[in-house]
Design a protein around this motif. Structure first.
Motif, PDB file in Angstrom:
ATOM      1  N   GLY A 272      29.582 -72.203  -5.047  1.00  0.00           N
ATOM      2  CA  GLY A 272      28.751 -72.664  -3.565  1.00  0.00           C
ATOM      3  C   GLY A 272      29.312 -73.308  -3.128  1.00  0.00           C
ATOM      4  O   GLY A 272      29.123 -73.801  -1.570  1.00  0.00           O
ATOM      5  N   LEU A 273      29.526 -73.869  -3.666  1.00  0.00           N
ATOM      6  CA  LEU A 273      29.464 -76.026  -3.607  1.00  0.00           C
ATOM      7  C   LEU A 273      30.987 -76.312  -3.077  1.00  0.00           C
ATOM      8  O   LEU A 273      31.348 -77.024  -2.819  1.00  0.00           O
ATOM      9  CB  LEU A 273      29.144 -76.632  -5.170  1.00  0.00           C
ATOM     10  N   GLN A 274      31.878 -75.482  -3.339  1.00  0.00           N
ATOM     11  CA  GLN A 274      33.366 -75.455  -2.932  1.00  0.00           C
ATOM     12  C   GLN A 274      33.283 -75.164  -1.779  1.00  0.00           C
ATOM     13  O   GLN A 274      34.350 -75.778  -1.033  1.00  0.00           O
ATOM     14  CB  GLN A 274      33.857 -75.159  -3.882  1.00  0.00           C
ATOM     15  N   VAL A 275      32.766 -73.777  -1.360  1.00  0.00           N
ATOM     16  CA  VAL A 275      33.677 -73.665  -0.108  1.00  0.00           C
ATOM     17  C   VAL A 275      31.812 -73.198   1.065  1.00  0.00           C
ATOM     18  O   VAL A 275      31.644 -73.606   1.854  1.00  0.00           O
ATOM     19  CB  VAL A 275      34.185 -71.589   0.065  1.00  0.00           C
ATOM     20  N   PHE A 276      31.158 -72.534   0.212  1.00  0.00           N
ATOM     21  CA  PHE A 276      29.429 -72.198   1.219  1.00  0.00           C
ATOM     22  C   PHE A 276      28.673 -73.037   1.509  1.00  0.00           C
ATOM     23  O   PHE A 276      28.656 -73.960   2.883  1.00  0.00           O
ATOM     24  CB  PHE A 276      28.548 -71.145   0.242  1.00  0.00           C
ATOM     25  N   ALA A 277      28.418 -74.324   0.507  1.00  0.00           N
ATOM     26  CA  ALA A 277      27.660 -75.239   1.152  1.00  0.00           C
ATOM     27  C   ALA A 277      28.062 -76.499   1.748  1.00  0.00           C
ATOM     28  O   ALA A 277      27.891 -76.886   3.144  1.00  0.00           O
ATOM     29  CB  ALA A 277      27.408 -76.447  -0.319  1.00  0.00           C
ATOM     30  N   PRO A 278      29.292 -76.717   1.832  1.00  0.00           N
ATOM     31  CA  PRO A 278      30.488 -77.838   3.134  1.00  0.00           C
ATOM     32  C   PRO A 278      30.190 -76.989   4.481  1.00  0.00           C
ATOM     33  O   PRO A 278      29.538 -77.836   5.208  1.00  0.00           O
ATOM     34  CB  PRO A 278      31.469 -77.656   2.577  1.00  0.00           C
ATOM     35  N   LEU A 279      30.669 -75.342   4.025  1.00  0.00           N
ATOM     36  CA  LEU A 279      30.803 -75.074   5.757  1.00  0.00           C
ATOM     37  C   LEU A 279      28.558 -75.446   6.163  1.00  0.00           C
ATOM     38  O   LEU A 279      29.487 -75.074   7.511  1.00  0.00           O
ATOM     39  CB  LEU A 279      30.631 -73.651   5.683  1.00  0.00           C
ATOM     40  N   GLN A 280      28.009 -74.720   5.065  1.00  0.00           N
ATOM     41  CA  GLN A 280      26.221 -75.180   6.291  1.00  0.00           C
ATOM     42  C   GLN A 280      26.228 -76.557   6.779  1.00  0.00           C
ATOM     43  O   GLN A 280      25.830 -76.640   7.848  1.00  0.00           O
ATOM     44  CB  GLN A 280      25.220 -74.780   5.041  1.00  0.00           C
ATOM     45  N   LEU A 281      26.884 -77.338   6.442  1.00  0.00           N
ATOM     46  CA  LEU A 281      27.196 -78.343   6.760  1.00  0.00           C
ATOM     47  C   LEU A 281      27.929 -78.053   8.340  1.00  0.00           C
ATOM     48  O   LEU A 281      27.000 -78.943   8.801  1.00  0.00           O
ATOM     49  CB  LEU A 281      27.475 -79.858   5.388  1.00  0.00           C
ATOM     50  N   TRP A 282      28.718 -77.925   7.869  1.00  0.00           N
ATOM     51  CA  TRP A 282      29.333 -77.819   9.226  1.00  0.00           C
ATOM     52  C   TRP A 282      28.631 -77.537  10.328  1.00  0.00           C
ATOM     53  O   TRP A 282      28.243 -77.876  11.518  1.00  0.00           O
ATOM     54  CB  TRP A 282      30.452 -77.046   8.925  1.00  0.00           C
ATOM     55  N   GLN A 283      28.042 -76.493   9.618  1.00  0.00           N
ATOM     56  CA  GLN A 283      27.225 -75.725  11.227  1.00  0.00           C
ATOM     57  C   GLN A 283      26.285 -76.302  11.213  1.00  0.00           C
ATOM     58  O   GLN A 283      25.198 -75.485  11.876  1.00  0.00           O
ATOM     59  CB  GLN A 283      26.715 -74.505  11.010  1.00  0.00           C
ATOM     60  N   GLY A 284      25.343 -77.889  10.466  1.00  0.00           N
ATOM     61  CA  GLY A 284      24.358 -78.123  10.931  1.00  0.00           C
ATOM     62  C   GLY A 284      23.130 -77.669   9.526  1.00  0.00           C
ATOM     63  O   GLY A 284      21.870 -77.808  10.076  1.00  0.00           O
TER      64      GLY A 284
END
Length: 226
Positions: free
Chosen positions: A173-185
Motif C-alpha cells: 500500500g505504501l507503493q501506490v495507495f498512500a502516495p495517491l491519497q496524498l495526491w488527493q489531499g
C-alpha cells in the motif's frame, strides 16, 4: 476510465469517494504500477538460466547493484509512455489535479520511495532463480498479491474493513495507495510524516532481506555444472 464511470452510474459518491476522484485514482494507479512492477522483475532469472551471471559476479558493481541500475533504466525508459498516458487521461477528463502544491510534492516524494521499495522487493523475488530454473510460479503469485494489496487494481477505500489490518501490515500500500491519497489531499498513516516513516522502515527491512537472500543465493548458485 470507462469501467469506473460505469460503476458510478446514478451515483454521486461511493464510500465517500466521488466519481472524478475514483477515475483519476485508477488512471494514475495503473501508470504508477506499470513503472513499479514491470512484467519482468529483473534480468537475473534469465542470466542465471543462461549462466551469464558468472560474468556479473566478477564485475566491480555487484549483482544487486547491476539489477537496481537496470530497474532505474527501465523506469526512465517508461516515463515517456507514462507522460503520454497522463496527457490522454487529461484530454479525456479522467485526471484531477493534485489537491495542492504540497500534495503534489508529497506524492512525488512518496512515489519515489515507493518505487525504490518495489524495486528491492522485485529483486528479492527474482533471486528465487538461484534455487529453481522456473520462476514463473513465484512471480505470478507475488504479482497478484502485490497488485491487489497495493490498491493498483481496486482502491483500498472499497476493500472490506476486516481486510484492512492484513493489507496495512504489508508494504504494498505504501507503493501506490498512500502516495495517491496524498495526491488527493487525504491523510494516510498519519499524513506525509507517517507515510515516510513507514516507507523508510520497510526500505530498511527490504534491504536486509535482499542482502540475506543474495548472501544465500551466491553460495547456492551452480553455473554450467561448476
Amino acid at each position: 476510465m470507462t469501467v469506473w464511470r460505469a460503476v458510478y452510474t446514478n451515483r454521486t459518491a461511493v464510500a465517500g469517494i466521488s466519481e472524478s476522484d475514483a477515475v483519476s485514482y485508477a488512471v494514475i494507479a495503473m501508470l504508477l504500477w506499470h513503472v513499479a512492477l514491470p512484467w519482468q522483475l529483473s534480468s537475473i532469472p534469465e542470466r542465471v538460466r543462461e549462466g551469464t551471471v558468472a560474468t556479473d559476479l566478477i564485475r566491480p558493481v555487484g549483482v544487486v547493484g547491476q539489477s537496481l541500475l537496470q530497474s532505474v533504466g527501465g523506469t526512465v525508459g517508461a516515463i515517456p509512455g507514462v507522460l503520454v498516458g497522463l496527457a490522454i487521461a487529461l484530454a479525456l477528463g479522467g485526471l484531477t489535479p493534485p489537491a495542492s502544491g504540497a500534495a503534489l510534492l508529497g506524492f512525488l516524494l512518496t512515489a519515489t520511495l515507493g518505487w525504490l521499495l518495489a524495486a528491492l522487493l522485485n529483486l528479492a523475488v527474482s533471486m528465487v532463480a538461484f534455487w529453481t530454473t522456473d520462476t514463473r510460479g513465484p512471480f505470478y503469485v507475488y504479482r497478484a498479491i502485490a497488485s491487489f494489496a497495493s490498491g493498483a487494481l481496486v482502491p483500498l477505500w472499497f476493500i472490506p474493513a476486516w481486510l484492512h489490518p492484513f493489507l496495512d501490515a504489508l508494504p504494498f500500500g505504501l507503493q501506490v495507495f498512500a502516495p495517491l491519497q496524498l495526491w488527493q489531499g487525504q491523510d494516510p498513516f498519519g499524513g506525509l510524516g507517517g507515510v515516510l516513516a513507514a516507507q523508510l522502515g520497510w526500505l530498511a527491512g527490504a534491504t536486509a532481506i535482499v542482502a540475506l537472500v543474495t548472501w544465500r543465493a551466491l553460495r547456492k548458485v551452480v553455473i554450467n555444472g561448476g
